[in-house]
Write a protein that holds these residues in place. Structure first.
Motif, PDB file in Angstrom:
ATOM      1  N   GLY A  20      -2.199 -57.701 -25.507  1.00  0.00           N
ATOM      2  CA  GLY A  20      -1.584 -56.379 -25.417  1.00  0.00           C
ATOM      3  C   GLY A  20      -0.545 -56.135 -26.481  1.00  0.00           C
ATOM      4  N   ARG A  21       0.080 -57.189 -26.978  1.00  0.00           N
ATOM      5  CA  ARG A  21       1.144 -57.028 -27.979  1.00  0.00           C
ATOM      6  C   ARG A  21       0.647 -56.436 -29.291  1.00  0.00           C
ATOM      7  NH1 ARG A  21       2.718 -62.226 -25.759  1.00  0.00           N
ATOM      8  NH2 ARG A  21       4.202 -61.722 -24.129  1.00  0.00           N
ATOM      9  N   VAL A  22      -0.639 -56.550 -29.588  1.00  0.00           N
ATOM     10  CA  VAL A  22      -1.162 -55.961 -30.832  1.00  0.00           C
ATOM     11  C   VAL A  22      -1.076 -54.437 -30.801  1.00  0.00           C
ATOM     12  CG1 VAL A  22      -2.707 -57.919 -31.269  1.00  0.00           C
ATOM     13  CG2 VAL A  22      -3.587 -55.898 -30.103  1.00  0.00           C
ATOM     14  N   ASN A  23      -0.925 -53.858 -29.607  1.00  0.00           N
ATOM     15  CA  ASN A  23      -0.854 -52.405 -29.475  1.00  0.00           C
ATOM     16  C   ASN A  23       0.567 -51.849 -29.533  1.00  0.00           C
ATOM     17  OD1 ASN A  23      -3.660 -52.174 -29.153  1.00  0.00           O
ATOM     18  ND2 ASN A  23      -3.502 -52.630 -26.976  1.00  0.00           N
ATOM     19  N   ILE A  24       1.581 -52.717 -29.518  1.00  0.00           N
ATOM     20  CA  ILE A  24       2.969 -52.247 -29.531  1.00  0.00           C
ATOM     21  C   ILE A  24       3.226 -51.440 -30.806  1.00  0.00           C
ATOM     22  CG2 ILE A  24       5.389 -52.971 -29.650  1.00  0.00           C
ATOM     23  CD1 ILE A  24       4.676 -55.274 -27.782  1.00  0.00           C
ATOM     24  N   GLY A  25       3.851 -50.289 -30.625  1.00  0.00           N
ATOM     25  CA  GLY A  25       4.181 -49.403 -31.743  1.00  0.00           C
ATOM     26  C   GLY A  25       3.116 -48.368 -32.040  1.00  0.00           C
ATOM     27  N   LYS A  26       2.008 -48.424 -31.341  1.00  0.00           N
ATOM     28  CA  LYS A  26       0.924 -47.463 -31.582  1.00  0.00           C
ATOM     29  C   LYS A  26       1.043 -46.285 -30.625  1.00  0.00           C
ATOM     30  CE  LYS A  26      -2.200 -50.781 -33.569  1.00  0.00           C
ATOM     31  NZ  LYS A  26      -3.549 -51.303 -33.587  1.00  0.00           N
ATOM     32  N   SER A  27       0.660 -45.114 -31.112  1.00  0.00           N
ATOM     33  CA  SER A  27       0.671 -43.934 -30.254  1.00  0.00           C
ATOM     34  C   SER A  27      -0.672 -43.823 -29.539  1.00  0.00           C
ATOM     35  CB  SER A  27       0.966 -42.670 -31.047  1.00  0.00           C
ATOM     36  OG  SER A  27      -0.054 -42.420 -31.977  1.00  0.00           O
ATOM     37  N   VAL A  28      -0.600 -43.342 -28.310  1.00  0.00           N
ATOM     38  CA  VAL A  28      -1.784 -43.223 -27.456  1.00  0.00           C
ATOM     39  C   VAL A  28      -1.729 -41.913 -26.686  1.00  0.00           C
ATOM     40  CG1 VAL A  28      -2.081 -45.722 -27.160  1.00  0.00           C
ATOM     41  CG2 VAL A  28      -0.643 -44.463 -25.557  1.00  0.00           C
ATOM     42  N   SER A  29      -2.844 -41.540 -26.124  1.00  0.00           N
ATOM     43  CA  SER A  29      -2.918 -40.404 -25.217  1.00  0.00           C
ATOM     44  C   SER A  29      -3.158 -40.958 -23.815  1.00  0.00           C
ATOM     45  CB  SER A  29      -4.070 -39.485 -25.634  1.00  0.00           C
ATOM     46  OG  SER A  29      -4.161 -38.393 -24.752  1.00  0.00           O
ATOM     47  N   LEU A  30      -2.374 -40.484 -22.856  1.00  0.00           N
ATOM     48  CA  LEU A  30      -2.545 -40.947 -21.479  1.00  0.00           C
ATOM     49  C   LEU A  30      -3.749 -40.243 -20.866  1.00  0.00           C
ATOM     50  CD1 LEU A  30       1.140 -40.874 -20.216  1.00  0.00           C
ATOM     51  CD2 LEU A  30      -0.037 -42.640 -21.512  1.00  0.00           C
ATOM     52  N   PHE A  31      -4.673 -41.052 -20.329  1.00  0.00           N
ATOM     53  CA  PHE A  31      -5.870 -40.467 -19.734  1.00  0.00           C
ATOM     54  C   PHE A  31      -5.729 -40.355 -18.220  1.00  0.00           C
ATOM     55  CE2 PHE A  31     -10.173 -40.809 -17.928  1.00  0.00           C
ATOM     56  CZ  PHE A  31     -10.704 -39.645 -18.435  1.00  0.00           C
ATOM     57  N   ALA A  32      -5.456 -41.480 -17.542  1.00  0.00           N
ATOM     58  CA  ALA A  32      -5.363 -41.451 -16.081  1.00  0.00           C
ATOM     59  C   ALA A  32      -4.556 -42.638 -15.587  1.00  0.00           C
ATOM     60  CB  ALA A  32      -6.752 -41.487 -15.459  1.00  0.00           C
ATOM     61  N   LEU A  33      -3.785 -42.429 -14.529  1.00  0.00           N
ATOM     62  CA  LEU A  33      -3.084 -43.504 -13.854  1.00  0.00           C
ATOM     63  C   LEU A  33      -4.051 -44.084 -12.826  1.00  0.00           C
ATOM     64  CD1 LEU A  33      -0.456 -45.091 -13.454  1.00  0.00           C
ATOM     65  CD2 LEU A  33       0.183 -43.378 -11.734  1.00  0.00           C
ATOM     66  N   CYS A  34      -4.401 -45.344 -12.988  1.00  0.00           N
ATOM     67  CA  CYS A  34      -5.419 -45.981 -12.154  1.00  0.00           C
ATOM     68  C   CYS A  34      -4.788 -46.940 -11.163  1.00  0.00           C
ATOM     69  CB  CYS A  34      -6.406 -46.759 -13.023  1.00  0.00           C
ATOM     70  SG  CYS A  34      -7.208 -45.755 -14.250  1.00  0.00           S
ATOM     71  N   GLN A  35      -5.228 -46.844  -9.928  1.00  0.00           N
ATOM     72  CA  GLN A  35      -4.785 -47.757  -8.886  1.00  0.00           C
ATOM     73  C   GLN A  35      -5.684 -48.997  -8.898  1.00  0.00           C
ATOM     74  OE1 GLN A  35      -2.025 -47.106  -7.153  1.00  0.00           O
ATOM     75  NE2 GLN A  35      -1.860 -45.154  -8.229  1.00  0.00           N
ATOM     76  N   PRO A  36      -5.183 -50.157  -8.424  1.00  0.00           N
ATOM     77  CA  PRO A  36      -6.029 -51.353  -8.366  1.00  0.00           C
ATOM     78  C   PRO A  36      -7.334 -51.070  -7.615  1.00  0.00           C
ATOM     79  CG  PRO A  36      -3.754 -51.927  -7.925  1.00  0.00           C
ATOM     80  CD  PRO A  36      -3.822 -50.423  -7.975  1.00  0.00           C
ATOM     81  N   GLY A  37      -8.444 -51.477  -8.220  1.00  0.00           N
ATOM     82  CA  GLY A  37      -9.766 -51.274  -7.637  1.00  0.00           C
ATOM     83  C   GLY A  37     -10.385 -49.915  -7.924  1.00  0.00           C
ATOM     84  N   GLU A  38      -9.634 -49.020  -8.544  1.00  0.00           N
ATOM     85  CA  GLU A  38     -10.142 -47.673  -8.837  1.00  0.00           C
ATOM     86  C   GLU A  38     -11.093 -47.706 -10.029  1.00  0.00           C
ATOM     87  OE1 GLU A  38      -8.471 -43.177  -9.758  1.00  0.00           O
ATOM     88  OE2 GLU A  38      -7.058 -44.803  -9.446  1.00  0.00           O
ATOM     89  N   ARG A  39     -12.151 -46.901  -9.948  1.00  0.00           N
ATOM     90  CA  ARG A  39     -13.125 -46.764 -11.027  1.00  0.00           C
ATOM     91  C   ARG A  39     -13.056 -45.352 -11.587  1.00  0.00           C
ATOM     92  NH1 ARG A  39     -18.677 -49.478  -8.800  1.00  0.00           N
ATOM     93  NH2 ARG A  39     -17.816 -51.572  -8.525  1.00  0.00           N
ATOM     94  N   LEU A  40     -13.277 -45.261 -12.910  1.00  0.00           N
ATOM     95  CA  LEU A  40     -13.334 -43.941 -13.535  1.00  0.00           C
ATOM     96  C   LEU A  40     -14.220 -44.020 -14.763  1.00  0.00           C
ATOM     97  CD1 LEU A  40     -11.133 -44.036 -16.159  1.00  0.00           C
ATOM     98  CD2 LEU A  40      -9.637 -44.226 -14.212  1.00  0.00           C
ATOM     99  N   LEU A  41     -14.665 -42.858 -15.192  1.00  0.00           N
ATOM    100  CA  LEU A  41     -15.522 -42.784 -16.375  1.00  0.00           C
ATOM    101  C   LEU A  41     -14.637 -42.875 -17.607  1.00  0.00           C
ATOM    102  CD1 LEU A  41     -18.421 -42.429 -17.362  1.00  0.00           C
ATOM    103  CD2 LEU A  41     -18.015 -39.977 -17.404  1.00  0.00           C
ATOM    104  N   ASN A  42     -14.842 -43.909 -18.411  1.00  0.00           N
ATOM    105  CA  ASN A  42     -14.047 -44.145 -19.607  1.00  0.00           C
ATOM    106  C   ASN A  42     -14.403 -43.087 -20.654  1.00  0.00           C
ATOM    107  OD1 ASN A  42     -13.194 -45.193 -22.188  1.00  0.00           O
ATOM    108  ND2 ASN A  42     -12.952 -47.180 -21.203  1.00  0.00           N
TER     109      ASN A  42
END
Length: 101
Positions: A20-42
């Protein structure tokens, strides 16, 4: 309090794993807050993505020039506290005032 919501642009400011540290400093767009066990279409690969049920907390599925813990490009799961919104309407009023000064 920082308001994170889908569509917000944020910067990754922390990570618990070396992958995960390779992503530090990168900008992202938030897609969805996922709960444990939750499935969604990527939105990146069109595949159903699941946050493992063993996850201890909800995580944001974010998209951008990043990689997942298993090396897939374009998305990752990130803890809310490791995200700093870059959209002015998502910042607390006192932080927005500091930026505007």
């Amino acid at each position: 309090m920082i308001q994170l919501k889908p569509g917000t642009v944020a910067m990754i400011i922390g990570a618990r794993t070396s992958a995960g540290r390779v992503n530090i400093g990168k900008s992202v767009s938030l897609f969805a807050l996922c709960q444990p066990g939750e499935r969604l279409l990527n939105p990146i690969n069109g595949v159903v993505t699941e946050l493992p049920g063993e996850a201890l907390r909800a995580l944001w599925l974010v998209t951008g020039d990043i990689q997942s813990v298993d090396g897939q490009a374009g998305f990752a799961f990130v803890r809310p506290e490791h995200l700093m919104p870059l959209t002015p309407d998502a910042l607390p009023a006192d932080e927005l005032a500091k930026i505007m000064e």
